[in-house]
Write a protein that holds these residues in place. Structure first.
Motif, short mmCIF file in Angstrom:
data_model
loop_
_atom_site.label_atom_id
_atom_site.label_comp_id
_atom_site.label_asym_id
_atom_site.label_seq_id
_atom_site.Cartn_x
_atom_site.Cartn_y
_atom_site.Cartn_z
N CYS A 1 0.85 -1.20 0.00
CA CYS A 1 0.00 0.00 0.00
C CYS A 1 0.88 1.24 0.00
CB CYS A 1 -0.90 0.03 1.22
SG CYS A 1 -2.17 -1.18 1.14
N ILE B 1 -4.49 7.79 -3.09
CA ILE B 1 -4.91 7.55 -1.71
C ILE B 1 -6.15 6.69 -1.69
CG2 ILE B 1 -5.66 8.73 0.36
CD1 ILE B 1 -3.92 11.08 -0.65
N LYS B 2 -7.08 7.01 -2.60
CA LYS B 2 -8.30 6.19 -2.67
C LYS B 2 -7.96 4.73 -2.99
CE LYS B 2 -10.89 5.93 -6.36
NZ LYS B 2 -11.67 6.39 -7.52
N ALA C 1 -5.14 3.14 -2.58
CA ALA C 1 -4.40 2.47 -1.51
C ALA C 1 -5.32 2.10 -0.37
CB ALA C 1 -3.27 3.36 -1.01
N LEU C 2 -6.28 2.96 -0.06
CA LEU C 2 -7.19 2.67 1.05
C LEU C 2 -8.05 1.45 0.72
CD1 LEU C 2 -7.86 3.66 3.77
CD2 LEU C 2 -9.56 5.15 2.83
N LYS C 3 -8.53 1.43 -0.54
CA LYS C 3 -9.33 0.29 -0.98
C LYS C 3 -8.51 -1.01 -0.87
CE LYS C 3 -12.32 -0.15 -4.98
NZ LYS C 3 -12.48 0.37 -6.35
N LEU D 1 -5.86 -1.50 1.02
CA LEU D 1 -5.53 -1.83 2.40
C LEU D 1 -6.70 -2.52 3.08
CD1 LEU D 1 -3.37 -1.51 4.57
CD2 LEU D 1 -4.53 0.52 5.32
N ILE D 2 -7.92 -2.00 2.85
CA ILE D 2 -9.08 -2.58 3.53
C ILE D 2 -9.31 -4.00 3.04
CG2 ILE D 2 -11.58 -2.43 3.66
CD1 ILE D 2 -11.24 0.56 3.94
N LEU D 3 -9.27 -4.19 1.71
CA LEU D 3 -9.52 -5.54 1.21
C LEU D 3 -8.41 -6.50 1.59
CD1 LEU D 3 -11.28 -4.88 -2.13
CD2 LEU D 3 -12.13 -6.15 -0.20
#
Lengths: 119, 147, 491
Positions: C147, C159-160, C162-164, C166-168
Motif C-alpha cells: 500500500c 490515496i483512494k 491504496a485505502l481500498k 488496504l481494507i480488502l
C-alpha cells in the motif's frame, strides 16, 4: 447445540468475526469499515487465546517450580501479542489514509468517493 | 486551530501535576524496559509507557518545550538506528544458531540479575525506543494532522 | 554454506531498508537499495545452484528445533522464486533511477526505496518460511509496504486506491489468520511439516474443520492475489501507482501469495486430503472464469494502464486454473505461468508507464502513431503483448502450451476451449493498441520519428526483462523440467 454452549469462547469469537466481516463489507463509511476490521481481528485473537487457555491453570510466569500442567499454553498468547501489534499498525495506517482521503475528497463515504470517479 | 486555542488556556494545575508525574512515569518505563527479561513487561510495554509520557508532556507543556527538539527527522533517525541494531543483533543470533556455529556469544550472566538473559536486554532497549517513538508519531499524526 | 543464504537475503533486504532513511540524499538511497538487491540476487542464484545439486533442505532459524522454532524450507521452487523475485526487482529498481523522480516529490524518493526493499524482503519471507504464523507476519508487512508504494505518489486517486487495497487486503489477512487459528486448534502446530503429519493422522474425523480452514485460506489468499471475483481492488491500485510500483505489484506481490497458497495445499494439507475436498474444483472454476472475464473487462477499458491491470486478472486466472487441475503438470504449468507473467507484465507496465510519462496520454485512443514517436518503447510493449497473446517463440506461447498439455493429461479436454478462447480475447485488446501504434496513414501523419523516445540506456532494464521473455520462449523446456524436478519437494 450443546457444543456451542460448552465452547462459548469459540462461539462468541465466530459471532464477533461475522459481525466484523459484515461491518467491513457492508458499510460505505470508511471509519465503520476500519471498526469492522478491528472487530474481526479481535475475534481471531479471542479464538486463538481461547485455544491456549486451560481451565484452572496459571499464567506461565515461573515463581515456584511447578509441573508444566499447572500453566496455560503461552504460545497462542505470544502469537496474539504480535497479532495485536500488526493490527494496531494497520489500523493507524488506514486511519491516516482516511484523514488524507477526507482532505482530498471532503467525505469518508467510499460509495460517494467512487461515484465522484477518478481523474 | 482548535488545538492551538486549547493550548493557550493551559492551566496551572496541569503544569504542576505534570511536572510531578512525568518523571515518575519515565522512570517506571525505563524500569519496565530494563527488567523485561526478569519479570512481566519488556520492550513493548515499557516503550508504550515511555511514549505515553511523551504524549502527556506534549499535551501539557505544548510545543515550546523539550519535546520541540524531537523533530520528525531526528526521531526517525533514532528509530532507524534502533531497528538497525535490532536487525543486526537478531540476525547474528539467527545466523549462528541456524548454522550451528560455536562463535562468540554475549555472556549470559547469572539468572535473576539485571545483566543476564543474553541478547534479550539490548533487544528490549531497542524495541523500547522503537515503540515509544511509534506511539508518539501516531499521536502527532492524528493530533496535528501532519507529521 | 549456501543453506544460510535465504536468511541472509531477507536480513540484507530488511537491514538495508532501515539504513536508507539514515541518509538524506537520494543518491545514497539508490546506492544502498540497489546494492542490497544486487547482493540478494547473487545469493539467490547461489542458493538455486546449491539446491539444484543437493536437493531440498530445511534451515533452522535461531537456536530452537522445528516444532518450537521457525524453519525455512528451501526447495527448487523456492530457489527459483528467489531468483525470479530478485531479477525482476533488480530490473525495476534500475528502471526507477530514471523514472521515479517524475512521479514523486524529492522527499519521498528515499521512502520509495525503503518500501521496495521491505516489500521484496517480506515477499521472499513468505516464499521461504515453513511456519504459518511467520508467513502471516510477513503477509502483513508486505501488505503495508505494497500500500505504501501505491500511496507514495501523493495524488488523490492514489490515496483512494491504496485505502481500498488496504481494507480488502486486511480482510484477506483476517481470513488467513482465522484459517491459521483453525489449523492450530486442530493440530497444535504451526510448522507446515508437523501440521501435515498431524492432519493426516486425524483426517477422516475432522474433515469439516479442514474444509472450513482451507476455504478461509482460499478466500483470504484469493483476495490478495486477485482471484477473479475478488479482484476489485486491483485495477485502481495498479493503474494509479507509479510505473515502477505497478510493475512490482503485479509481477511479484500477487505471486508470493499464490506460492503460499500452493504451499498450503501441497505441504500443509497434502493432495491426499485436498483431493477429497471440493476446493480444487472451485479454484479451477474461478480460474477459468477469471481467464475469460478478466480479458473481457480489459477489452472494455479505455485507459492503457488500466487495460494492462485487468489483463493481470486474466493471467492470474491461468495460475489458479493450473492449481485447480490438481495434477503435477497443472502445477508445473501454473509455476511456469508465474515466471511468464512476472517478466511479461513488468515489461508491459514499465513500457506503458514510459509512454504515459513521456507523452502524458492515458487513453488508448490517443496513442495512435505512438510507434513512430517512441519506436523502441512500443517495440517492447509489442513483444510483451504478443507474449501474452501466445505468439510462438515468446514465453506466453510456452505457458499456454503447458496448460494445453496439462489439460489433456488430466483428461479434461473440454477445458482446452477455455485456454483457446482466453488467448483469442487477449489478442482482441493487445493488437488494436499495437496496430494503431505502428500503422495507419492518418495516425502517423505529423508524428516525428523518435520524438518523445527515451534514451536507449534508460530502456535497458526493460530490455533485460524482454530478453527473459524471449529466452523462456525459445528454450522454455529447461525451466519446465527444473520446475517439474522441484515439485516432489513440495509434498
Amino acid at each position: 447445540m450443546g457444543h456451542l454452549i460448552t465452547n462459548y469462547y469459540e462461539t462468541g469469537a465466530i459471532i464477533l468475526f461475522g459481525v466484523g466481516f459484515v461491518t467491513l463489507l457492508a458499510h460505505g463509511n470508511l471509519i465503520k469499515k476500519i471498526i469492522g476490521m478491528n472487530i474481526m481481528d479481535t475475534a481471531v485473537f479471542l479464538f486463538f487465546i481461547a485455544k491456549g487457555y486451560i481451565s484452572g491453570s496459571e499464567a506461565p510466569i515461573i515463581r515456584s517450580v511447578k509441573s508444566a500442567t499447572g500453566y496455560i499454553n503461552p504460545v497462542p498468547t505470544a502469537l496474539m501479542l504480535t497479532g495485536i501489534v500488526v493490527a494496531v499498525s494497520i489500523t493507524a495506517f488506514a486511519l491516516a489514509l482516511t484523514i488524507r482521503v477526507y482532505e482530498k475528497y471532503g467525505t469518508v463515504d467510499l460509495n460517494e468517493i467512487i461515484k465522484m470517479g477518478g481523474e | 486551530m482548535n488545538n492551538i486555542q486549547r493550548e493557550a488556556e493551559r492551566s496551572d494545575i496541569l503544569t504542576e501535576v505534570g511536572k510531578l508525574i512525568i518523571p515518575f512515569i519515565q522512570v517506571f518505563a525505563v524500569y519496565v524496559i530494563f527488567n523485561g527479561h526478569l519479570s512481566p513487561g519488556g520492550g513493548f510495554a515499557g516503550g508504550t509507557i515511555l511514549g505515553a509520557s511523551m504524549i502527556l508532556h506534549r499535551l501539557i507543556f505544548g510545543w515550546d518545550n523539550l519535546i520541540s527538539r524531537l523533530t520528525y527527522e531526528r526521531v526517525m533517525k533514532w528509530m532507524c538506528a534502533s531497528l538497525l541494531i535490532y536487525g543486526a543483533l537478531k540476525g547474528y543470533s539467527f545466523l549462528t544458531g541456524g548454522m550451528h556455529w560455536e562463535v562468540w556469544d554475549i555472556p549470559l550472566g547469572t539468572p535473576g540479575k539485571l545483566l543476564s538473559g543474553g541478547f534479550i536486554l539490548p533487544l528490549n532497549i531497542a524495541v523500547g525506543i522503537i515503540v515509544s517513538i511509534t506511539v508518539y508519531v501516531f499521536f502527532k499524526l492524528f493530533y496535528e494532522g501532519t507529521i | 554454506m549456501y543453506n544460510s543464504y535465504p536468511l541472509i537475503i531477507i536480513l540484507v533486504l530488511f537491514i538495508s531498508a532501515f539504513a536508507i532513511p539514515l541518509f538524506k540524499s537520494i543518491k545514497m538511497a539508490r546506492i544502498i537499495g540497489i546494492s542490497a538487491a544486487g547482493i540478494s540476487l547473487v545469493l539467490s542464484i547461489l542458493t538455486l545452484i546449491g539446491v539444484k545439486a543437493n536437493g531440498a533442505y530445511y534451515f533452522r532459524v535461531g537456536h530452537f528445533d522445528a516444532p518450537w522454532g521457525i524453519e525455512f524450507h528451501i526447495g527448487i521452487i523456492e530457489g527459483l522464486m528467489g531468483v525470479l523475485f530478485m531479477t525482476v526487482s533488480m530490473a525495476v529498481l534500475w528502471f526507477s533511477i530514471y523514472s521515479i523522480d517524475h512521479d514523486l516529490s524529492k522527499k519521498k524518493v528515499p521512502l520509495f526505496y525503503t518500501l521496495v526493499n521491505l516489500l521484496v524482503g517480506s515477499l521472499l519471507g513468505i516464499v521461504f518460511s515453513d511456519d504459518l504464523f511467520n508467513c502471516f507476519v510477513f503477509i502483513e508487512i508486505s501488505s503495508i509496504a505494497s500500500c505504501g508504494i501505491v500511496v507514495v505518489k501523493d495524488k488523490k486517486e492514489n490515496i483512494k486506491a491504496a485505502l481500498k487495497y488496504l481494507i480488502l487486503s486486511s480482510l484477506g489477512s483476517g481470513l488467513v489468520l482465522m484459517g491459521i487459528a483453525l489449523v492450530y486448534s486442530l493440530t497444535g502446530h504451526l510448522n507446515m511439516a508437523h501440521i501435515h503429519e498431524a492432519l493426516v493422522s486425524i483426517y477422516p474425523e475432522h474433515s469439516r474443520n479442514m474444509l472450513i480452514a482451507i476455504g478461509l485460506f482460499t478466500v483470504g489468499l484469493g483476495v490478495k492475489s486477485a482471484m477473479f471475483p475478488l479482484h476489485t481492488w486491483l485495477p485502481d491500485a495498479h493503474t494509479y501507482a507509479p510505473a515502477s510500483s505497478s510493475a512490482l505489484l503485479s509481477a511479484l506481490v500477487l505471486k508470493a501469495y499464490v506460492i503460499l497458497y500452493i504451499k498450503i495445499i501441497h505441504r500443509v494439507f497434502g493432495m491426499s486430503i485436498v483431493g477429497d475436498l471440493p476446493v480444487l474444483n472451485i479454484v479451477l472454476l474461478l480460474g477459468a472464469v477469471g481467464m475469460i472475464a478478466g480479458s473481457v473487462l480489459a477489452i472494455l477499458q479505455k485507459n492503457l494502464k488500466r487495460m494492462v491491470a485487468y489483463s493481470s486478472v486474466a493471467q492470474m486466472g491461468y495460475v489458479f486454473f493450473g492449481i485447480g487441475l490438481g495434477t503435477t503438470m497443472g502445477l508445473a504449468a501454473a509455476i511456469f505461468q508465474i515466471f511468464n507473467h512476472a517478466f511479461t507484465k513488468s515489461a508491459l507496465f514499465l513500457s506503458a508507464g514510459s509512454i504515459l510519462e513521456k507523452t502524458g496520454k492515458k487513453n488508448i485512443s490517443d496513442l495512435k502513431g505512438i510507434g513512430k514517436e517512441m519506436p523502441f518503447t512500443m517495440a517492447i510493449f509489442t513483444i510483451g503483448g504478443m507474449s501474452l497473446v501466445g505468439i510462438p517463440l515468446l514465453s506466453g506461447f510456452n505457458s499456454k502450451w503447458n496448460f494445453a498439455v496439462a489439460v489433456i493429461e488430466a483428461h479434461r479436454v473440454e477445458l482446452l476451449a477455455v485456454v483457446l478462447i482466453s488467448s483469442l480475447l487477449n489478442a482482441l485488446y493487445y493488437f488494436p493498441v499495437i496496430i494503431n501504434g505502428y500503422f495507419g496513414e492518418e495516425s502517423l501523419e505529423g508524428k516525428v520519428y523518435r520524438n518523445t523516445e527515451r534514451p536507449l540506456k534508460e530502456l535497458l532494464p526493460i530490455i533485460v526483462l524482454v530478453l527473459g521473455v524471449i529466452y523462456f520462449g525459445v528454450s522454455g523446456g529447461g525451466l519446465l523440467s527444473l520446475i517439474e524436478a522441484g515439485i516432489p519437494a513440495l509434498n
